[in-house]
Design a protein around this motif. Structure first.
Motif, PDB file in Angstrom:
ATOM      1  N   GLY A  64     -10.564   7.362  -4.503  1.00  0.00           N
ATOM      2  CA  GLY A  64     -10.387   6.597  -5.738  1.00  0.00           C
ATOM      3  C   GLY A  64      -9.743   5.250  -5.479  1.00  0.00           C
ATOM      4  N   LEU A  65      -9.758   4.802  -4.225  1.00  0.00           N
ATOM      5  CA  LEU A  65      -9.117   3.533  -3.871  1.00  0.00           C
ATOM      6  C   LEU A  65     -10.140   2.562  -3.300  1.00  0.00           C
ATOM      7  CD1 LEU A  65      -6.000   4.975  -1.994  1.00  0.00           C
ATOM      8  CD2 LEU A  65      -6.002   3.930  -4.270  1.00  0.00           C
TER       9      LEU A  65
ATOM     10  N   SER B 134      -9.010  -2.673  -0.072  1.00  0.00           N
ATOM     11  CA  SER B 134      -7.971  -3.687  -0.274  1.00  0.00           C
ATOM     12  C   SER B 134      -6.672  -3.090  -0.828  1.00  0.00           C
ATOM     13  CB  SER B 134      -8.485  -4.758  -1.240  1.00  0.00           C
ATOM     14  OG  SER B 134      -8.848  -4.141  -2.457  1.00  0.00           O
ATOM     15  N   GLN B 135      -6.691  -1.834  -1.214  1.00  0.00           N
ATOM     16  CA  GLN B 135      -5.477  -1.214  -1.770  1.00  0.00           C
ATOM     17  C   GLN B 135      -4.674  -0.443  -0.720  1.00  0.00           C
ATOM     18  OE1 GLN B 135      -7.851   0.640  -5.120  1.00  0.00           O
ATOM     19  NE2 GLN B 135      -5.943   0.217  -6.206  1.00  0.00           N
ATOM     20  N   VAL B 136      -5.254  -0.251   0.468  1.00  0.00           N
ATOM     21  CA  VAL B 136      -4.539   0.492   1.507  1.00  0.00           C
ATOM     22  C   VAL B 136      -4.222  -0.465   2.654  1.00  0.00           C
ATOM     23  CG1 VAL B 136      -5.746   2.627   0.904  1.00  0.00           C
ATOM     24  CG2 VAL B 136      -6.633   1.217   2.776  1.00  0.00           C
TER      25      VAL B 136
ATOM     26  N   VAL C 286      -2.823  13.869   1.129  1.00  0.00           N
ATOM     27  CA  VAL C 286      -2.283  12.503   1.196  1.00  0.00           C
ATOM     28  C   VAL C 286      -2.179  11.911  -0.214  1.00  0.00           C
ATOM     29  CG1 VAL C 286      -2.857  10.136   1.945  1.00  0.00           C
ATOM     30  CG2 VAL C 286      -3.035  12.059   3.563  1.00  0.00           C
ATOM     31  N   MET C 287      -3.249  12.116  -1.014  1.00  0.00           N
ATOM     32  CA  MET C 287      -3.248  11.569  -2.376  1.00  0.00           C
ATOM     33  C   MET C 287      -2.098  12.158  -3.189  1.00  0.00           C
ATOM     34  SD  MET C 287      -7.341  11.753  -2.874  1.00  0.00           S
ATOM     35  CE  MET C 287      -7.466  11.461  -4.621  1.00  0.00           C
ATOM     36  N   GLU C 288      -1.900  13.456  -3.046  1.00  0.00           N
ATOM     37  CA  GLU C 288      -0.821  14.094  -3.807  1.00  0.00           C
ATOM     38  C   GLU C 288       0.533  13.544  -3.383  1.00  0.00           C
ATOM     39  OE1 GLU C 288      -1.512  18.272  -3.350  1.00  0.00           O
ATOM     40  OE2 GLU C 288      -3.009  18.233  -4.962  1.00  0.00           O
ATOM     41  N   ARG C 289       0.724  13.454  -2.061  1.00  0.00           N
ATOM     42  CA  ARG C 289       2.021  12.985  -1.541  1.00  0.00           C
ATOM     43  C   ARG C 289       2.271  11.527  -1.917  1.00  0.00           C
ATOM     44  NH1 ARG C 289       5.527  15.727   2.269  1.00  0.00           N
ATOM     45  NH2 ARG C 289       7.322  14.346   2.396  1.00  0.00           N
ATOM     46  N   ALA C 290       1.178  10.752  -2.003  1.00  0.00           N
ATOM     47  CA  ALA C 290       1.318   9.333  -2.364  1.00  0.00           C
ATOM     48  C   ALA C 290       1.352   9.144  -3.884  1.00  0.00           C
ATOM     49  CB  ALA C 290       0.170   8.533  -1.762  1.00  0.00           C
TER      50      ALA C 290
ATOM     51  N   ALA D 273       0.827  -1.215   0.000  1.00  0.00           N
ATOM     52  CA  ALA D 273       0.000   0.000   0.000  1.00  0.00           C
ATOM     53  C   ALA D 273       0.860   1.263   0.000  1.00  0.00           C
ATOM     54  CB  ALA D 273      -0.891   0.001   1.241  1.00  0.00           C
ATOM     55  N   ALA D 274       0.389   2.247  -0.771  1.00  0.00           N
ATOM     56  CA  ALA D 274       1.055   3.558  -0.733  1.00  0.00           C
ATOM     57  C   ALA D 274       0.587   4.343   0.488  1.00  0.00           C
ATOM     58  CB  ALA D 274       0.730   4.335  -2.012  1.00  0.00           C
ATOM     59  N   VAL D 275      -0.633   4.058   0.929  1.00  0.00           N
ATOM     60  CA  VAL D 275      -1.218   4.816   2.042  1.00  0.00           C
ATOM     61  C   VAL D 275      -1.517   3.862   3.188  1.00  0.00           C
ATOM     62  CG1 VAL D 275      -3.116   6.317   2.773  1.00  0.00           C
ATOM     63  CG2 VAL D 275      -2.271   6.434   0.406  1.00  0.00           C
TER      64      VAL D 275
END
Ligand code: URA
Length: 310
Positions: free
Chosen positions: A167-168, A171-173, A293-297, A131-133
């Motif tokens: 937009g996630l 299961s992606q985080v 958070v989205m921008e940083r990730a 996960a990116a986040v």
């Protein structure tokens, strides 16, 4: 007027604050009027008497049908005092091997297990190991100790919606908590359920901190999101920020990862349906946190997402 779910969430929060030693909360005249209206509509006991805004209202909980049910009570298990956190030696290997090793360690940790009532579970983090986040919450509640997974109750459903808005998929985080057991209030009902929640103590948090730190070390997220003041205090230090407002809106660092502080979903739940300027600002600020958070990730941000509150 607040919904029944919002009243239940407020009830939980008041109990939590009371258990943490807080004796009063500031309430605006507007909120007080809405509470009186909904309590009157539900036929329950009223919460407080009229006062100029903002007012300090003694913390009381108001009941709903389900909370009114008299429950047989048995003493909580007596928990031994907390030792030093255990050393964590992660094995060589890929992420799943290291994560599974850590998960087994935590789920079988004798200190964690001693604090979990019969039939309830120690709760470890869940989600995508790439996960990116990574979201970090406070502690499991009733639904979480039943299901053995973080954020599966009402707050979790809102967190799921927040993740979707980013937009996630869930299961992606990755989602974890500062504490791996539900903080004990001192009494349990006969079926092992507990009424109310309290924030973890500093000693409880410092026992579990190596576990969340090790999860961060395995997952290597691009961004951490601390959900609520307790998570902020646990990760960044209790004396760092007086309020959530002081902690949010800027970048911090934990375990060499950029960390953004944002409101806890339970707190956001209590803003749902409220139309006051302050409730609107809290919701807008929470969304601004997620956009940052989205921008940083390095996640895509659409114009629609950017303009959600404009
Ligand atoms: N609140 C939290 O902070 N964590 C959970 O897992 C559930 C509710």
């Amino acid at each position: 007027m607040p919904t029944r779910d919002q009243l239940l969430a407020l009830n939980d929060e008041l109990r939590r604050l009371k258990a943490g030693g807080q004796r009063a909360v500031a309430v605006t005249e507007e909120s007080l009027a809405q509470l009186r209206e909904s309590v009157a509509a539900s036929g329950s006991e009223a919460v407080a008497s009229a006062a100029p805004a903002p007012v300090a209202v003694p913390i009381m909980t108001f009941s709903t049908e389900s909370r009114n049910e008299p429950a047989p009570r048995v003493p909580a298990p007596s928990a031994p005092s907390l030792p030093a956190p255990p050393p964590i030696n992660l094995p060589e290997g890929d992420k799943p091997a290291r994560w599974n090793h850590l998960r087994e360690l935590v789920l079988h940790d004798s200190v964690c297990r001693a604090r979990v009532f019969a039939g309830k579970q120690v709760v470890f983090g869940v989600g995508n190991l790439d996960a990116a986040v990574m979201f970090v919450g406070e502690a499991p509640g009733g639904d979480e100790e039943d299901q053995g997974e973080p954020f599966v109750g009402r707050a979790g459903q809102l967190l799921n919606r927040m993740i979707k808005a980013m937009g996630l998929e869930r299961s992606q985080v990755y989602i974890g908590n500062i504490l791996n057991w539900r903080p004990e209030m001192g009494t349990r009902n006969a079926d092992g359920s507990q009424t109310g929640n309290r924030p973890p103590t500093a000693a409880e948090m410092s026992y579990c901190l190596p576990f969340i730190r090790a999860q961060i070390a395995i997952i290597q997220p691009k961004v951490l999101v601390a959900l609520g003041k307790t998570a902020v205090d646990g990760l960044l230090g209790a004396d760092r920020f007086k309020t959530m407002g002081a902690a949010r809106g800027t970048w911090h660092s934990y375990a060499d990862k950029p960390l953004r502080a944002s409101y806890h979903p339970s707190y956001l739940l209590r803003q749902e349906g409220l139309t006051s300027a302050s409730a609107k600002k809290i919701k807008r600020d929470a969304w601004e946190d997620l956009l940052a958070v989205m921008e940083r990730a390095e996640l895509p941000v659409t114009e629609k997402q950017r303009n959600y509150f404009r």
